[in-house]
Design a protein around this motif. Structure first.
Motif: not given
Length: 703
Positions: A115, A97, A564, A542
């Motif tokens: 993210r 990630g 991810s 993920e």
């Protein structure tokens, strides 16, 4: 500086398990080291360092980040020692990630994102702590909540704990994409001397001293580093002195004192028009302005007190730092300067109780409070050869942050745990604008951040979890409040759910997440205008897996892979569709090993890691008409540890494909930019490093 300090004070009122071969450690020292692990300070220390598959952590009543009902990772010192690390960004590249961008601009902080947040903002959307001290530079003129981890020496790290998403109650400001908690080492039974060097005139020297003992336990590290850089005007030099001493006070309590002094000076190659570089019309090694550059000096004092085992610990933190940062850069239209002097004081109190409510319900309660005050003297303006020709901003400002937080974990059943918490943050700003006194806001916004989650572990090999959390980023006094004093902290709302399978040699984790922002904020580059893009949503997932492919005695070989994907979209409608600078996916596959060396090398061990990462295309405009190219990156390291104490290593980083897309920026409009406004800092095709270190036992001192 003295006036700033007066206002501030008045207003405030490595390897963990890999010892030197052939060195017999005294059993008493082993017991002492075990006690030290439990007494380490920091906001979210694990009960024990975790690396690789470990079952049922989510079900435990523990202040460890691994016990949070979410996607978390803890990396220990032994794993860090195996990684190919040219600079601090490489600590995070193989981790699921993480989007990492090396801007190639000397001693400037990297882009680190999680993210679906932008890699163009110097880590502003990840809350970062070292030994509990917040590293994000609030109201920085460079970018709000700027993160610079260049002063971090990898060999001093005991563990890195990562929480993806805004789900840690102990991380406040900048906790949007997640939080990183770094704990430095307390002591080791050996010291080292090492030198290394490689491509582009790079040289590094490092000396460490440490020893275990019932009395003072020192960990000292001194580093000197220099490089000519891949690109013209890419030279950099730095010194770094890390001094930490831990004083055991009684069983289960300790006081750690750390003093660090860091300084760097650097040139900046700047950014080149991408299409000209790709067409071969401009050398990828050319500089924009050979007088661009800057420097930084930092002095930090940190005191950490811990009393009790982690599950019932009382801890206290006090820190003071002084930082002077300068940067002179040409983003088109001539060189502009930024000079910022910052003084910071702060502290934290934290208490954990593990108990049974009503003598029947196992529970853990965590409460704490934070205080931080920053005093800044900020200057910006046009410059020539790093000298100001005028001032466009001249501020003297104070920013206070007072916070309180609480978290409760309860276990209605052995296989079921609920977690809930919240934090309250109060900010107080006092801005003095020397150029325009009318634009001198004094405001005090606040924000509440609730958290909640659940973990279910129906079997030893299965963990399921779900999380809800809100996070925020404080307004910048230097770039936002002077124009809009009614601005409140930017807030986000995020949810996630996932599960993990854990077997003897294999683990598999999968997570999906959803994040909403009421008003996306975008800044193409430091000094360029901040743009409000409206509502946005990030949907992503993920997946990560690790297999212990070989295990025999002390020998280990593991393979890992992670992927991810994220869709970061604006909700205002076409043509504004994409959040700029967010890659569509990140993928990594690799291996790490620690095995006995072949007989022809003599008694010793071979350790190392290698991995291939692949970063997807990222939109550079809101309509996605201009994009970066996907690119691969290969990195590897191998080290030979001889029984005599000598260690030799070699490592390489290779960009086999596109070299212009890791550090790439749109210097034009986020809506209507053209190709000529896309700029890049090209990466070198191949970078090689090698070195040698001698470790010698310093053991347990006598009383």
């Amino acid at each position: 500086m003295s006036s700033l300090l007066t206002r501030l004070l008045a207003s405030a009122g490595a390897w963990g398990a890999t010892l030197l071969p052939g060195y017999a450690l005294d059993p008493a020292a082993v017991e002492l080291e075990e006690l030290q692990v439990t007494a380490q300070s920091g906001p979210a220390n694990p009960v024990a360092t975790v690396s690789g598959p470990t079952a049922n952590l989510k079900a435990a009543l523990s202040p460890s980040v691994s016990a949070l009902p979410g996607n978390t990772t803890v990396i220990d010192a032994a794993e860090i020692a195996r990684l190919p690390v040219q600079s601090y960004g490489d600590l995070f590249r193989p981790v699921a990630g993480f989007d990492v961008s090396n801007y190639g601009q000397g001693g400037v902080g990297y882009g680190i994102a999680l993210r679906g947040f932008s890699d163009a903002e110097h880590g502003r959307d990840v809350a970062v702590f070292i030994d509990g001290v917040p590293i994000n530079e609030v109201s920085s003129i460079h970018t709000p909540n700027y993160v610079d981890l260049n002063p971090l020496i990898p060999e001093t790290i005991a563990s890195i704990s990562i929480v993806r998403g805004p789900f840690s109650v102990e991380a406040g400001d900048a906790n949007l994409g997640g939080a990183i908690f770094i704990d430095t080492k307390r002591s080791e039974p050996f010291s080292t001397l090492g030198v290394s060097g490689g491509s582009f005139g790079t040289a590094r020297g490092l000396a460490t001293f440490s020893q275990l003992g019932p009395g003072l336990q020192p960990f000292l590290a001194y580093e000197g580093y220099g490089t000519g850089g891949y690109r013209e005007n890419g030279d950099l030099g730095r010194y770094n002195a890390f001094n930490k001493v831990t004083i055991p006070l009684d069983l289960g309590s300790s006081l750690s004192l750390r003093v660090q002094m860091y300084g760097t000076g650097f040139g900046q190659p700047g950014y080149l028009e991408r299409d000209l570089v790709r067409a071969g019309l401009v050398s990828p090694r050319a500089a924009t302005n050979v007088t661009d550059g800057g420097g930084k000096t930092l002095q930090t004092f940190v005191a950490n007190y811990v009393n009790g085992a982690p599950d019932d610990a009382l801890s206290a933190l006090l820190y003071v730092s002084h930082d002077v940062f300068s940067r002179f850069s040409d983003f088109g239209g001539g060189q502009r300067g930024q000079v910022e002097e910052r003084e910071t004081v702060g502290g934290r109190l934290r208490k954990v109780w593990t108990t049974s409510l009503f003598d029947a319900l196992p529970a853990q309660i965590l409460v704490g409070g934070d205080w931080r005050t920053d005093a800044l003297d900020v200057n910006t303006g046009p410059s020539v050869a790093r000298s100001f020709t005028a001032r466009t901003l001249d501020l003297d400002l104070l920013q206070h942050n007072l916070a309180a937080y609480a978290q409760v974990q309860i276990k209605p059943a052995p296989w079921f745990k609920l977690t809930g918490g919240a934090r309250f943050d109060q900010f107080v700003y006092d801005v003095r604008n020397r150029l325009d006194p009318a634009l001198s806001p004094k405001v005090s916004p606040n924000v509440v951040s609730p958290k909640g989650g659940a973990a279910v572990t129906p079997f030893d090999w299965l963990e399921l979890f779900a999380n809800y959390g809100q996070g925020f980023r404080s307004p910048s006094a230097s770039s936002e409040l002077t124009n809009n004093p009614r601005l409140t902290p930017l807030t986000i709302e995020s949810t996630e759910g996932g599960g993990r399978l854990v077997f003897d040699r294999f683990s598999l984790l999968g997570t999906v997440f959803f994040t909403d922002i009421a008003n996306e904020v975008f800044q193409p580059a430091p000094g360029l205008p901040v743009q409000n893009l409206g509502k946005s949503r990030r949907d992503g997932f993920e997946v990560e897996a690790k297999l212990l492919a070989y295990r025999e005695g002390l020998d280990r070989v593991a393979v890992f892979a992670n992927y991810s994907g994220v869709s970061a979209r604006l909700l205002n409608g076409a043509p504004s569709v994409f959040v700029p600078n967010v890659p569509a996916f990140l993928a990594t596959v690799g291996a790490e090993f620690d095995v006995s060396a072949p007989a022809l090398l003599g008694p010793g061990r071979l350790t190392g890691a290698a991995y291939l990462s692949y970063t997807g295309a990222k939109p550079l405009t809101e309509d996605g008409g201009l994009r970066s190219s996907p690119y691969p990156r290969v990195s590897g390291r191998i080290a030979y540890l001889h029984q005599s104490g000598w260690t030799t290593f070699g490592q390489a980083t290779w960009y086999p494909g596109d070299r212009t897309s890791e550090s790439i920026f749109n210097f034009g409009s986020s809506v209507s930019a053209v190709a000529a406004e896309i700029f890049t800092s090209p990466q070198p095709r191949l970078t090689l490093l090698a070195g040698i270190t001698y470790g010698f036992a310093t053991g347990v001192p006598t009383r």
